[in-house]
Design a protein around this motif. Structure first.
Motif, PDB file in Angstrom:
ATOM      1  N   PHE A 175      68.872  59.945 -54.295  1.00  0.00           N
ATOM      2  CA  PHE A 175      68.923  60.187 -52.843  1.00  0.00           C
ATOM      3  C   PHE A 175      70.270  60.625 -52.199  1.00  0.00           C
ATOM      4  O   PHE A 175      70.356  61.712 -51.411  1.00  0.00           O
ATOM      5  CB  PHE A 175      68.284  59.291 -51.977  1.00  0.00           C
ATOM      6  N   LEU A 176      71.368  59.888 -52.493  1.00  0.00           N
ATOM      7  CA  LEU A 176      72.496  60.167 -52.389  1.00  0.00           C
ATOM      8  C   LEU A 176      73.449  60.737 -53.013  1.00  0.00           C
ATOM      9  O   LEU A 176      74.973  60.766 -52.797  1.00  0.00           O
ATOM     10  CB  LEU A 176      73.101  58.792 -52.102  1.00  0.00           C
ATOM     11  N   ARG A 177      73.035  61.550 -53.895  1.00  0.00           N
ATOM     12  CA  ARG A 177      74.021  62.190 -54.882  1.00  0.00           C
ATOM     13  C   ARG A 177      74.696  63.335 -54.103  1.00  0.00           C
ATOM     14  O   ARG A 177      74.300  64.161 -53.522  1.00  0.00           O
ATOM     15  CB  ARG A 177      72.901  63.035 -55.794  1.00  0.00           C
ATOM     16  N   SER A 178      76.011  62.960 -54.031  1.00  0.00           N
ATOM     17  CA  SER A 178      76.897  63.817 -53.191  1.00  0.00           C
ATOM     18  C   SER A 178      78.431  63.485 -54.068  1.00  0.00           C
ATOM     19  O   SER A 178      78.520  62.678 -54.803  1.00  0.00           O
ATOM     20  CB  SER A 178      76.650  63.952 -51.933  1.00  0.00           C
ATOM     21  N   PHE A 179      79.529  64.319 -53.118  1.00  0.00           N
ATOM     22  CA  PHE A 179      80.734  63.817 -53.460  1.00  0.00           C
ATOM     23  C   PHE A 179      81.259  62.970 -52.074  1.00  0.00           C
ATOM     24  O   PHE A 179      80.790  62.884 -51.090  1.00  0.00           O
ATOM     25  CB  PHE A 179      81.500  65.042 -53.477  1.00  0.00           C
ATOM     26  N   LEU A 180      82.636  62.460 -52.253  1.00  0.00           N
ATOM     27  CA  LEU A 180      82.928  62.018 -50.937  1.00  0.00           C
ATOM     28  C   LEU A 180      83.699  62.997 -50.231  1.00  0.00           C
ATOM     29  O   LEU A 180      84.186  64.015 -50.400  1.00  0.00           O
ATOM     30  CB  LEU A 180      84.090  60.964 -51.323  1.00  0.00           C
ATOM     31  N   HIS A 181      83.736  62.409 -48.725  1.00  0.00           N
ATOM     32  CA  HIS A 181      84.368  63.265 -47.838  1.00  0.00           C
ATOM     33  C   HIS A 181      83.663  64.596 -47.607  1.00  0.00           C
ATOM     34  O   HIS A 181      82.359  64.690 -47.703  1.00  0.00           O
ATOM     35  CB  HIS A 181      85.878  63.708 -48.002  1.00  0.00           C
ATOM     36  N   GLY A 182      84.137  65.713 -46.918  1.00  0.00           N
ATOM     37  CA  GLY A 182      83.470  66.931 -46.793  1.00  0.00           C
ATOM     38  C   GLY A 182      82.883  66.701 -45.153  1.00  0.00           C
ATOM     39  O   GLY A 182      83.105  65.830 -44.365  1.00  0.00           O
ATOM     40  N   VAL A 183      82.294  67.816 -44.814  1.00  0.00           N
ATOM     41  CA  VAL A 183      81.840  68.015 -43.391  1.00  0.00           C
ATOM     42  C   VAL A 183      80.462  68.549 -43.376  1.00  0.00           C
ATOM     43  O   VAL A 183      79.731  68.799 -44.378  1.00  0.00           O
ATOM     44  CB  VAL A 183      82.706  69.086 -42.682  1.00  0.00           C
ATOM     45  N   HIS A 184      79.772  68.355 -42.276  1.00  0.00           N
ATOM     46  CA  HIS A 184      78.396  68.859 -41.848  1.00  0.00           C
ATOM     47  C   HIS A 184      78.333  69.817 -40.857  1.00  0.00           C
ATOM     48  O   HIS A 184      77.907  69.438 -39.689  1.00  0.00           O
ATOM     49  CB  HIS A 184      77.594  67.609 -41.602  1.00  0.00           C
ATOM     50  N   PRO A 185      78.556  70.860 -41.032  1.00  0.00           N
ATOM     51  CA  PRO A 185      78.676  71.971 -39.761  1.00  0.00           C
ATOM     52  C   PRO A 185      77.003  72.346 -40.019  1.00  0.00           C
ATOM     53  O   PRO A 185      76.250  72.071 -40.899  1.00  0.00           O
ATOM     54  CB  PRO A 185      79.242  73.320 -40.629  1.00  0.00           C
ATOM     55  N   PRO A 186      76.672  72.533 -38.631  1.00  0.00           N
ATOM     56  CA  PRO A 186      74.910  73.011 -38.489  1.00  0.00           C
ATOM     57  C   PRO A 186      74.845  74.055 -39.615  1.00  0.00           C
ATOM     58  O   PRO A 186      75.412  75.046 -40.002  1.00  0.00           O
ATOM     59  CB  PRO A 186      74.969  73.874 -37.249  1.00  0.00           C
ATOM     60  N   GLU A 187      73.703  73.641 -40.199  1.00  0.00           N
ATOM     61  CA  GLU A 187      73.144  74.778 -41.447  1.00  0.00           C
ATOM     62  C   GLU A 187      72.811  76.007 -40.896  1.00  0.00           C
ATOM     63  O   GLU A 187      73.184  77.169 -41.752  1.00  0.00           O
ATOM     64  CB  GLU A 187      72.101  74.132 -42.203  1.00  0.00           C
ATOM     65  N   SER A 188      72.103  76.316 -40.066  1.00  0.00           N
ATOM     66  CA  SER A 188      71.697  77.510 -39.382  1.00  0.00           C
ATOM     67  C   SER A 188      71.051  78.490 -40.337  1.00  0.00           C
ATOM     68  O   SER A 188      71.284  79.855 -40.268  1.00  0.00           O
ATOM     69  CB  SER A 188      72.930  78.355 -38.848  1.00  0.00           C
ATOM     70  N   LYS A 204      84.401  71.688 -58.206  1.00  0.00           N
ATOM     71  CA  LYS A 204      84.900  70.436 -58.443  1.00  0.00           C
ATOM     72  C   LYS A 204      83.975  69.291 -57.696  1.00  0.00           C
ATOM     73  O   LYS A 204      83.752  68.474 -58.190  1.00  0.00           O
ATOM     74  CB  LYS A 204      86.412  69.987 -58.050  1.00  0.00           C
ATOM     75  N   MET A 205      83.753  69.946 -56.505  1.00  0.00           N
ATOM     76  CA  MET A 205      82.667  68.715 -55.623  1.00  0.00           C
ATOM     77  C   MET A 205      81.269  68.714 -56.410  1.00  0.00           C
ATOM     78  O   MET A 205      80.853  67.682 -56.520  1.00  0.00           O
ATOM     79  CB  MET A 205      82.648  69.631 -54.409  1.00  0.00           C
ATOM     80  N   LEU A 206      81.057  69.817 -57.094  1.00  0.00           N
ATOM     81  CA  LEU A 206      79.441  69.949 -57.623  1.00  0.00           C
ATOM     82  C   LEU A 206      79.577  69.160 -58.785  1.00  0.00           C
ATOM     83  O   LEU A 206      78.701  68.339 -59.057  1.00  0.00           O
ATOM     84  CB  LEU A 206      79.175  71.312 -57.744  1.00  0.00           C
TER      85      LEU A 206
END
Lengths: 454, 333, 192, 219, 233
Positions: free
Chosen positions: A5-18, A243-245
């Motif tokens: 469920f939480l598979r991701s990298f650290l940091h990053g941002v959440h801009p509106p997906e639109s 790299k993030m992926l």
């Protein structure tokens, strides 16, 4: 910590997906335009070399420019017609670049020349790679890196896993999404061919969880004999960065200054993979692509399949034109795409979308002094200190920036996005990286000259 | 194609988050107002004048010598408000004004204005007042019968001393330090005690701070680290020798809560790294206990924060993040 | 013991050599633009201060009771020669250490902190151990002030300091603020 | 070294090359003992005396001092004069001596004095050296006096111990404490730099921007 | 300040200097320095001879004033040194009196003992506070207190020296002293009102006196007894 469920990298941002504007819209084919503009430089690396001259008659799919070196890619005519000229034309980079201009035959049926479609089952890895190369396939995620180069890792480097990038983390864009929903079989076929090229035994497809229909489609069509896993990823930008992926999927960090293959991985975009499948299904090279034309500044957002070389203006007109409050036309996503000054620039192989933003959407232009809030540090996916780098950039201290790992910066824009003072951090870093590269080149040249003298 | 003629061409990224520096600053100003209201409730309307004088002192030099339009970012207003909230209720107005002006001029403008300063300007002003007028700044006028009565000698002529006949009351920390008497923790928590204008009600400050932390306008790590360190260190001392004040008293007396939540978290003068934030907070907590327990002053929060402000460049330097791929995980595990 | 500790703490923070007594201002203004240099300068100072304390004590005990008017001259001569000798010895015995600290040694010998320490120690009538603690405290205080100032200056180098305040003026204002902040240590470990 | 006229020798040190305010020499005493006018003047005069005496002696003896040991010889001469000044002050004005404490002895390491010997007295005639010493010494006294006057007036409300503002004045105690020294000198230097910029701008026709107003900056 | 940082307009090795002077032999260097040293020694000794009487006289005067002030009466005093846990007026030959702890015994007109003046010191708010106080061994009360040196906050801490309301309290107070907040005392003997806002400084004085008395009271009592015994004999 790598739970599903939480598979991701650290940091990053959440801009509106639109993405809702076009996510559910089926890909529509656009009628051929009257004229095509095919720049010789549509990919990373050396520009191609034109092999036609004005007045030449070309059929759809004919090669019109040949690759100039290994890291280069040929260009093909995306419609039948006559070469009008080879001249400077508006380019998405903002400048004018050499392009082959073709007047499209108005009455042509646009049927390519009869050709032998190579049967990929019988081809060796090298033959497959050559076919991909002749097909002019480049990465369709935006960077347009020639695909065949990635398929041929240096001798003795084993590739354990092939990773397919179906994140499409940029806001607004839905081309990869639609590709996966509408052509999941092609993705799997391309994947199979690529795994053969690389000798990879396993594959992973990473798709962000905001595209459940894509995940479902890929899982439904997965061939039983193919060892591939489709994984959902927590939505976050820039998950689509290689790299993030890799970090998100297999929890490994590509070493600083290294490549994915240093951790035994090759990453490809799902759309490129689907294109490879197309090359071997139809025998046609990369001459058309899916482009999302969207944003609040466009009247009827759509996913279009268009011939490479179609002018952007043509796409915008096909989608109802700009609204009155349209403020900025961006090629690619709003985070990393380039703003377009001249709508006559053409769609290129790497053009993922045309996003038209209104005044209300664009980043504010009033900057304030840095207040050292540290948000950029918490946003940077490669753990740089953009605050420090920004101060250094303000003082023109290029070398100190290099010492502080500027080389790692992907110019993903996260720092600029979160900056409450609107400091164009990412922009400054992009410029500084170019300056540093030029400086290094100059020094190498000087070193070579000195070596030659000695 | 009228829209096409005015198309922008900017560098990526083309979108940005909606937070802006002025917005952060003005939100902080807004969260300081309840504290001012509480101060007025406890000490009478005179405190409004004191705070107004401090704000005027901060805003005027910023307007005349700062960047053009610098007042709009709200940072000078924060400095003035924060300074005002740390002053005793009956301080002569001219002193409050001097404190604000000194804090902005020497704590901020000489460095180049917003974002460039090293020390928290409000605390620079406060420390200057403490050093310049040690008697006035430690005079805590006792409560008067009428709420409307002004306490202390607010209207002392500029440059002249306050009238000396004020009836004074002691702060909980002063009582502890110089007379060895404690104060009920609950009283401290709800603010029924003497002290500076804005620091009496720990509860209210915590609520305002929590709101800012939720909005991510302050780094929660700093106050948490301050509170933890103070509680643990003070608790350990209390266990070794029960004559030392207990951890709860330490936490809720004096300006610790106000300082930890509103002053230590000043973005400009706190570390940018998260590891740095923890170290910074721990340093403040440690210094507060050291100064309160072994020092000659009853209160040490202001000095603790200023001293750690001085260390911030050094902390930033040694807590640079490990960049991506510098030391791959598999090596570490 | 607590007296010795107080002497150390007093010279280090309460009456910091640089920020309260204005000793060692030359390196404070001159060598405080880089943290590494400042740190090494500070440590070299600790070393020379300890030597100074030892020589001042020796002179005060064995020589100067008979010729008090020679105090200043003998302090200067003896400290300078001693540091010179030590410098040569360090250069010979540990070139690595010399590279780290050695270059500062000649700069330090006639620094006011050194002579100041000797004179303060004499005026206050410190004995051998008191003198040593005093020297270590003073040296650490100097190092602390130097490193703080250097790291602050490194960071202001990256800010937009107005031209009017740039330079020594700003350094002095920072020093003044540090000095204000160090007032928080007043009364540390004192009576009551 | 450029040729200079005797009047230049005399005046240069007073203002244009003021040892404290321009060359930043002798900061230690300028900060440490300037909390009152009386102390500042005593320190200034003592330093003046040492400077004058040692310049005279160095200029007189310069032919006899071998180059190799000149620094040691200068320090010896300076230290002698400092010790004389120290003892003299203690005998004549014991209270001031007590207030100045160790800082009289520290005149020895005031680099202004050694600097003048090295730069001037060791190369010029006796008269010229004396003029130079008088100039620099006066500049030093002026700087100390400015500091002392400001700090005493603000910090104690008095001048040379005479109250200026009556009983009600609230002294700004910080000004006579160590931070006040740093802040006063810092403010003085910033003021001078502002003044010089103003003059330079006026000379340039006022085209340059006012330095206090910074443009909106980036990072 | 460092010799190496000469001002920029002063090249330490001006070329004309170097060329003008030929190589000098080392014995000449040593001789010159020795000569210079001797000369400066000579100068210093003469100035020393000239100033020393005034300096010594002033120091003695300061001490005398202080002792007489805190004892409040006697015409003279004698200096007693602490040697081997006892007070004595005579010092063995070769001992440096400056290294010895001293107390001063007031002597009345009739030659009888009239109180002791005891010096004390203790770290205060900023730095060491040194003081002297008068003590009457017969009644066990103080006779007065005078601060000799302090660096406490001007206008606040330094009131321990300048505020007569504070210093006057020490006259006639029983020991040990207890510091109380003004107006909060119980009226008991030995209570000293501290100075509001300068509690640390005032307590420094109180604690310094208590400590010093704890230390020297046995010596004083022994000395008084011995002296009485001597007088009786």
């Amino acid at each position: 910590m790598n739970t599903a469920f939480l598979r991701s990298f650290l940091h990053g941002v959440h801009p509106p997906e639109s993405k809702h504007l076009t996510a559910a819209k089926a890909i529509r084919r656009l009628p051929f335009p009257d004229e095509l503009v095919l720049p010789l430089s549509q990919h990373a690396g050396q520009p191609a070399r034109a092999i036609v001259k004005p007045g030449d008659r070309v059929e759809r799919g004919d090669k019109i420019a040949d690759a100039d070196g290994w890291v280069s890619s040929p260009v093909h005519a995306s419609a039948a017609g006559t070469v009008v000229d080879i001249e400077l034309q508006p380019h998405s980079s903002g400048s004018y670049k050499t392009a082959i201009r073709i007047a499209v035959e108005p009455h042509s049926a646009q049927i390519p020349r009869p050709r032998v479609i190579p049967d990929w089952h019988g081809l060796s890895g090298d033959e497959l790679i050559e076919a991909v190369r002749q097909g002019g396939v480049v990465g369709l995620g935006g960077a347009a890196f020639p695909t065949h180069v990635k398929l041929k890792p240096p001798e003795g480097r084993a590739i354990e896993r092939l990773v397919l990038n179906g994140c499409e983390c940029e806001p607004y864009l839905t081309t990869d999404h639609r590709t996966m929903v509408e052509y999941p079989e092609r993705v799997h076929l391309g994947l199979r061919i690529m795994m053969r090229c690389l000798g990879a035994k396993r594959a992973l497809i990473g798709v962000e969880n905001n595209k459940p229909d894509a995940i479902e489609a890929l899982r439904r069509t997965k061939p039983d004999d193919l060892e591939v896993e489709i994984l959902g990823l927590t939505v976050k930008y820039p998950q689509g960065a290689e790299k993030m992926l890799i970090k998100a999927l297999i929890d490994r960090e590509v070493p600083e200054g290294g490549l994915p293959l240093d951790v035994g991985v090759v990453v490809q975009n799902v759309a490129s993979v689907a294109t490879i499948a197309e090359v071997f299904e139809t025998g046609l090279p990369l001459i058309e692509r899916i482009v999302t034309v969207t944003g609040p500044g466009i009247r009827r957002p759509e996913n279009l399949i268009v011939p490479v070389g179609t002018r952007i203006r043509h796409l915008i007109d096909a989608c109802g034109g700009l609204t009155d409050d349209a403020a900025e036309v961006v090629l690619g996503g709003p985070m990393m795409g380039t703003a377009l000054g001249d709508l006559d620039a053409p769609v290129m192989k790497g053009t993922t979308g045309v996003v038209v933003l209104t005044e209300a959407d664009v980043r504010g232009r009033v900057t304030h002094p840095c207040i050292r809030c540290g948000r950029c540090l918490e946003a940077c996916p490669v753990f740089l200190n953009p605050q420090l780098l920004g101060s250094l950039a303000g003082k023109g201290r290029l070398d100190a920036m290099g010492d502080n790992h500027l080389g790692l910066c992907m110019v993903c824009g996260c720092c600029s996005y979160v900056c409450p003072s609107n400091i164009p951090l990412s922009q400054m870093f992009g410029a500084a990286k170019t300056d540093l590269r030029r400086k290094a080149q100059r020094e190498t040249l000087r070193g070579d000259a000195a070596g030659a003298n000695a | 194609m009228s829209a096409e003629s005015r198309l922008l061409v900017t560098a990526a990224p083309h979108v940005g988050s909606t937070d802006s520096t002025p917005r952060i600053m003005w939100t902080v100003v807004a969260t300081l107002l309840p504290l001012l209201a509480a101060g007025t409730w406890f000490f009478g309307p005179g405190v409004l004048l004191v705070v107004a004088a401090a704000v005027a002192g901060a805003v005027l030099p910023e307007h005349f010598f700062g960047r053009r339009g610098a007042l709009g970012d709200g940072s000078a207003a924060i400095t003035g408000l924060l300074l005002g909230l740390t002053l005793p209720p009956g301080l002569p107005l001219w002193m409050a004004f001097v404190g604000g002006a000194f804090g902005i001029a020497f704590g901020k403008l000489v460095f180049g204005g917003l974002g460039q300063n090293v020390f928290n300007p409000a605390l620079v002003g406060r420390a200057f007042l403490q050093a310049a007028f040690p008697v006035a700044i430690t005079t805590w006028p006792a409560a008067t019968e009428e709420w409307m009565t002004l306490r202390g000698d607010l209207f002392a002529t500029p440059l002249m001393s306050a009238a000396a006949d004020t009836v004074t009351a002691a702060t909980p920390l002063g009582l502890m330090k110089f007379e060895g008497t404690g104060t009920e923790v609950l009283e401290l928590f709800f603010g029924q005690t003497g002290g500076s204008i804005g620091e009496t009600s720990a509860l209210l400050i915590l609520v305002c701070g929590a709101y800012l932390a939720l909005k991510r306008y302050l780094d929660w790590r700093i106050p948490v680290s301050v509170f933890l360190t103070t509680a643990v260190f003070a608790g350990a001392l209390h266990l070794l020798n029960p004559e030392y004040p207990g951890p709860l008293f330490m936490l809720f007396s004096g300006g610790l809560v106000l300082g930890a939540i509103f002053m230590a978290t000043d973005m400009v003068t706190s570390p940018v790294t998260t590891k740095g934030a923890w170290i910074f907070g721990a340093g403040i907590g440690f210094l507060v206990v050291v100064i309160r327990v072994w020092g000659g002053l009853a209160e040490g929060v202001m000095y603790a924060i200023l001293l750690m402000n001085a260390l911030v460049p050094f902390i930033n330097r040694v807590t640079q993040p490990r960049v991506f791929g510098q030391r791959p995980k598999e090596d570490a595990s | 013991m607590s007296d010795l500790f107080w002497i150390l703490l007093s010279a280090m923070v309460v009456n910091n050599f640089t920020l309260a007594l204005f000793l060692g201002l030359c390196p404070f203004m001159g060598v405080s633009s880089r943290v590494d240099t400042a740190l090494r300068m500070g440590l070299a100072n600790v070393f020379v201060l300890v030597l100074t304390s030892l020589s001042a004590w020796t002179l005060n005990t064995f020589v100067l009771p008979y010729a008090p008017y020679l105090r200043l001259i003998s302090f200067i001569v003896v400290i300078a020669s001693l540091v010179q000798i030590v410098e040569m010895a360090v250069k010979k015995l540990s070139p690595a250490l010399f590279r780290q600290l050695g270059i500062f040694l000649p700069l330090i010998t006639t620094n006011c902190a050194i002579l100041g320490l000797a004179i303060f120690q004499t005026n206050r009538g410190y004995g051998l151990f008191e003198g040593l603690f005093f020297a270590v405290g003073a040296g650490l205080g100097l190092t602390l002030a130097l490193v703080l100032m250097a790291s602050i200056r490194e960071s202001t180098e990256l800010s937009d300091v107005p031209e009017v305040t740039r330079g020594t003026g700003l350094v002095l204002i920072i020093a003044g603020t540090l000095s204000l902040a160090f007032m928080g240590f007043a009364g540390l470990l004192s009576a009551a | 070294m450029k040729a200079t006229t005797p009047s230049q020798d005399l005046l240069r040190g007073v203002w244009r090359e003021n040892p404290v305010l321009v060359q930043m020499l002798g900061l230690c005493p300028a900060l440490a003992v300037t909390n009152t006018v009386e102390n500042s003047l005593a320190m200034g005069i003592a330093t003046f005396f040492v400077l004058l005496g040692s310049s005279l002696l160095v200029a007189l003896l310069k032919r006899f001092i071998p180059n190799e040991i000149r620094i040691s010889a200068y320090i010896l001469i300076i230290a002698t004069f400092v010790t004389i000044a120290d003892m003299g002050l203690e005998a004549l004005v014991p209270d001031v001596h007590k207030a100045l404490g160790a800082f009289i002895a520290l005149i020895v390491v005031n680099c202004m004095i050694l600097g003048r010997q090295e730069a001037f007295a060791s190369k010029r005639s006796v008269v010229r050296s004396l003029l130079d010493a008088i100039g620099s010494g006066t500049g030093f006294v002026i700087a100390l006096f400015l500091m002392g006057a400001f700090r005493e007036i603000v910090g104690m409300g008095s001048f040379l111990g005479i109250p200026l503002f009556g009983d009600g004045y609230e002294p700004w105690v910080v000004m006579i404490l160590p931070p006040g020294g740093f802040l006063t000198l810092g403010t003085l230097l910033i003021g001078l730099s502002w003044f010089q910029r103003r003059r330079k701008e006026a000379a340039d026709g006022g085209t340059a921007k006012n330095g206090a107003v910074q443009e909106g900056s980036v990072a | 300040m460092s010799a190496a940082t000469s001002p920029p307009n002063a090249p330490t090795n001006a070329p004309e200097n170097v060329q003008a002077r030929p190589e000098v032999s080392s014995w000449r260097l040593v001789a010159t320095l020795a000569l210079a040293g001797a000369l400066s020694g000579l100068m210093l000794v003469s100035v020393h001879q000239w100033t020393q009487p005034a300096i010594q006289a002033h120091k003695a005067e300061v001490l005398r004033t202080a002792v007489l002030e805190v004892l409040g009466g006697p015409e003279t005093y004698e200096t007693l040194y602490v040697i081997d846990g006892a007070l004595t007026a005579t010092v063995p030959d070769g001992t440096d009196v400056r290294t010895l702890e001293a107390v001063y015994a007031g002597v009345g007109p009739d030659g009888a003992l009239d109180g002791f003046a005891v010096p004390a010191a203790r770290p205060g708010f900023q730095d060491v506070v040194s003081l002297i106080f008068g003590y009457d061994a017969a009644t066990g009360t103080l006779r007065g207190m005078k601060v000799l040196g302090n660096k406490e906050t001007p206008g606040l801490g330094d009131r321990i020296e300048k505020d007569t309301a504070f210093t006057a309290q020490f006259d006639g107070t029983a020991v040990p002293l207890i510091g109380v907040k003004p107006g909060r005392g119980s009226g008991a003997d030995g209570e000293i009102d501290t100075i509001t806002g300068a509690t640390i400084s005032s307590r420094t004085v109180i604690v310094a006196i208590n400590e010093a008395l704890d230390r020297v009271r046995p010596l004083l009592d022994a000395y008084v007894n011995a002296r009485e015994a001597e007088a009786a004999r």
